[in-house]
Design an enzyme around this catalytic site. Structure first.
Site, PDB file in Angstrom:
ATOM      1  N   ARG A 186      69.238  43.386  88.682  1.00 40.58           N
ATOM      2  CA  ARG A 186      68.115  42.428  88.823  1.00 40.58           C
ATOM      3  C   ARG A 186      66.811  43.105  89.264  1.00 40.58           C
ATOM      4  O   ARG A 186      65.915  42.454  89.790  1.00 40.58           O
ATOM      5  CB  ARG A 186      68.465  41.288  89.767  1.00 40.58           C
TER       6      ARG A 186
ATOM      7  N   LYS B  26      53.872  45.962  81.435  1.00 37.41           N
ATOM      8  CA  LYS B  26      54.578  45.311  80.327  1.00 37.41           C
ATOM      9  C   LYS B  26      55.763  46.176  79.931  1.00 37.41           C
ATOM     10  O   LYS B  26      55.620  47.398  79.786  1.00 37.41           O
ATOM     11  CB  LYS B  26      53.657  45.155  79.115  1.00 37.41           C
TER      12      LYS B  26
ATOM     13  N   GLU C  69      43.661  53.795  70.878  1.00 36.98           N
ATOM     14  CA  GLU C  69      43.712  52.822  71.984  1.00 36.98           C
ATOM     15  C   GLU C  69      42.507  52.999  72.915  1.00 36.98           C
ATOM     16  O   GLU C  69      42.118  52.065  73.601  1.00 36.98           O
ATOM     17  CB  GLU C  69      45.017  52.955  72.780  1.00 36.98           C
TER      18      GLU C  69
ATOM     19  N   LYS D  63      41.824  49.309  81.784  1.00 37.54           N
ATOM     20  CA  LYS D  63      43.163  48.698  81.802  1.00 37.54           C
ATOM     21  C   LYS D  63      43.511  48.222  83.209  1.00 37.54           C
ATOM     22  O   LYS D  63      44.024  47.106  83.406  1.00 37.54           O
ATOM     23  CB  LYS D  63      44.190  49.716  81.291  1.00 37.54           C
TER      24      LYS D  63
ATOM     25  N   GLU E  57      48.738  37.988  81.326  1.00 42.17           N
ATOM     26  CA  GLU E  57      48.097  37.704  80.044  1.00 42.17           C
ATOM     27  C   GLU E  57      47.914  36.216  79.796  1.00 42.17           C
ATOM     28  O   GLU E  57      48.184  35.700  78.716  1.00 42.17           O
ATOM     29  CB  GLU E  57      48.889  38.345  78.888  1.00 42.17           C
TER      30      GLU E  57
ATOM     31  N   ARG F 135      43.613  39.276  79.869  1.00 45.78           N
ATOM     32  CA  ARG F 135      44.375  40.430  79.383  1.00 45.78           C
ATOM     33  C   ARG F 135      44.524  40.414  77.864  1.00 45.78           C
ATOM     34  O   ARG F 135      44.774  41.452  77.251  1.00 45.78           O
ATOM     35  CB  ARG F 135      45.750  40.481  80.077  1.00 45.78           C
TER      36      ARG F 135
ATOM     37  N   ASN G 259      44.491  43.160  73.340  1.00 47.72           N
ATOM     38  CA  ASN G 259      45.230  43.081  72.072  1.00 47.72           C
ATOM     39  C   ASN G 259      44.313  43.204  70.854  1.00 47.72           C
ATOM     40  O   ASN G 259      44.759  42.935  69.731  1.00 47.72           O
ATOM     41  CB  ASN G 259      46.006  41.756  72.006  1.00 47.72           C
TER      42      ASN G 259
ATOM     43  N   HIS H 259      45.772  44.397  67.631  1.00 45.87           N
ATOM     44  CA  HIS H 259      47.232  44.356  67.729  1.00 45.87           C
ATOM     45  C   HIS H 259      47.855  43.206  66.940  1.00 45.87           C
ATOM     46  O   HIS H 259      49.025  43.281  66.583  1.00 45.87           O
ATOM     47  CB  HIS H 259      47.669  44.258  69.196  1.00 45.87           C
TER      48      HIS H 259
ATOM     49  N   HIS I 236      50.617  44.720  64.834  1.00 55.99           N
ATOM     50  CA  HIS I 236      52.056  44.461  65.046  1.00 55.99           C
ATOM     51  C   HIS I 236      52.709  43.963  63.761  1.00 55.99           C
ATOM     52  O   HIS I 236      53.850  44.325  63.451  1.00 55.99           O
ATOM     53  CB  HIS I 236      52.259  43.414  66.145  1.00 55.99           C
TER      54      HIS I 236
ATOM     55  N   HIS J 200      52.312  53.459  66.546  1.00 53.78           N
ATOM     56  CA  HIS J 200      51.663  52.237  67.029  1.00 53.78           C
ATOM     57  C   HIS J 200      50.131  52.326  66.928  1.00 53.78           C
ATOM     58  O   HIS J 200      49.469  51.404  66.440  1.00 53.78           O
ATOM     59  CB  HIS J 200      52.116  51.965  68.468  1.00 53.78           C
TER      60      HIS J 200
HETATM   61  N1  GLY Z   1      48.916  46.799  75.464  1.00 55.73           N
HETATM   62  C1  GLY Z   1      48.280  45.631  75.891  1.00 55.73           C
HETATM   63  C2  GLY Z   1      48.600  45.248  77.298  1.00 55.73           C
HETATM   64  O1  GLY Z   1      49.168  46.018  78.037  1.00 55.73           O
HETATM   65  O2  GLY Z   1      48.286  44.147  77.693  1.00 55.73           O
END
Ligand code: GLY
Length: 364
Positions: free
Chosen positions: A115, A137, A179, A221, A231, A235, A239, A242, A246, A259
């Site tokens: 956990r 994330k 990025e 960031k 997010e 946040r 993206n 993305h 994606h 990526h």
């Molecule tokens: N890669 C986008 C984020 O970490 O929110």
């Protein structure tokens, strides 16, 4: 060298950027921690493992085969089994030591093992240093979509050693740069301009400039994550590129694009879309598209069918109540979230992007 504080309700920690910090990783392991489990890949371990091992006391090394296609729940289970068999308990800690695939998967593992046990992130690709490893994330891919399962699990610290960038392939390096370009477009015109004026130095991995670029991206960031960890709003600006990126990765079974390359394609498409749907002027659009393309190339996209990419958008995490959200630049340094864009406009932008990459390939 700078350290940027990430402050979330779950945890506050530093993302430290320092050449040589890999050899000091042990200083970031709490005195009372139990066994240390380093999740890494064979190539990263062969290149940089000796320096990390020397700074830790008898770490357990868990090798992950690597690759976006193996970033799956089954791998997390296999790694958890290895930890259990090696006697891990709640005092154990995990170190994610590799690129974004490794830091995402190791973070996921740490977040669910017993956990939750702490994780120290030590990213070894540019992309992971400026994005994946910072912000908590974690995730794994489903066959249908990228990162569709995962957790938020903030690390104890993120140790960013720009020295390790020297061993990256040109392709990995360029993918990571995308990025940072993204960060410039969403929040920092000066960071963006550094890519326009310093192409040769950037591509030659000029240490002073590279350190500045990494710091610029990590600063953004850390700030964005501190203001919106989960997010719910701000946040989402991270993206940019993305949504379609994606979809492109999933459409090509995670095996054609790195990526950052897919994000490059997504940024060009989103910029094109921004001209029609977010008031971006043609001059700024040209600057963004030229810069993204200048740090290419990307693998072929001639066979990509726009309607198939469009259909994949609805399975992305960024789709809410069936509405696809796009992060679109209004100018360099400012983006907004736009929903309700007509299907035909999205298809046209994807089509235009495929054609522009195909033309450049034909001319090369
Ligand atoms: N890669 C986008 C984020 O970490 O929110």
């Amino acid at each position: 060298m700078p350290a940027f504080r990430v402050t979330t309700p779950a945890r506050a920690y530093d993302a430290v950027i320092e050449r040589g910090i890999l050899g000091r990783a042990g200083e970031f392991v709490p005195q009372n921690a139990g066994a240390v489990f380093v999740v890494t890949t064979e190539d990263v371990w062969n290149l940089h493992g000796a320096r990390l091992r020397a700074s830790l006391e008898a770490p357990n090394v868990l090798l992950f085969p690597g690759g976006e296609t193996r970033k799956r729940l089954a791998q997390v289970e296999a790694l958890a089994d290895q930890m259990a068999l090696a006697g891990a308990d709640r005092t154990s800690i995990v170190i994610g030591f590799g690129g974004g695939i490794v830091t995402d998967l190791a973070g996921f593992l740490a977040s669910i093992f017993m956990r939750g046990v702490p994780i120290l992130q030590i990213p070894t690709t540019l992309l992971a240093q400026v994005d994946a490893a910072v912000g908590g994330k974690t995730g794994a891919n489903l066959a249908s979509a990228k990162n569709l399962i995962g957790t938020f699990h903030q690390p104890m610290a993120v140790l960013i050693d720009p020295d390790v960038i020297a061993t990256l392939s040109d392709r990995e390096y360029r993918a990571g740069l995308q990025e940072i370009v993204k960060c410039g477009v969403i929040q920092d015109p000066d960071l963006f301009a550094a890519f326009e004026t310093g192409r040769e130095r950037v591509l030659n991995r000029d240490p002073a400039l590279l350190d500045e670029l990494i710091a610029g991206a990590v600063r953004i960031k850390a700030d964005v994550v501190s203001r919106d960890e989960k997010e719910s709003d701000l946040r989402r600006i991270l993206n940019f590129g993305h949504t379609i990126g994606h979809a492109l990765e999933a459409e090509t079974s995670y095996s054609r694009f790195l990526h950052g390359e897919a994000v490059a394609f997504g940024m060009v498409a989103a910029t094109r879309l921004a001209v029609t749907s977010a008031g971006l002027d043609a001059h700024d659009a040209r600057r963004i598209i030229t810069t993204v393309r200048n740090y290419g190339p990307i693998p072929p996209v001639d066979d990509i069918v726009p309607a198939r990419l469009f259909n994949r958008l609805s399975s992305d995490k960024k789709t809410l109540h069936g509405n696809v959200h796009f992060v679109l630049p209004e100018q360099i340094g400012a983006v907004r979230i736009v929903t309700g864009i007509p299907e035909q406009a999205v298809l046209d932008a994807i089509d235009w992007t495929i054609a522009s990459y195909s033309t450049a390939r034909a001319m090369a």
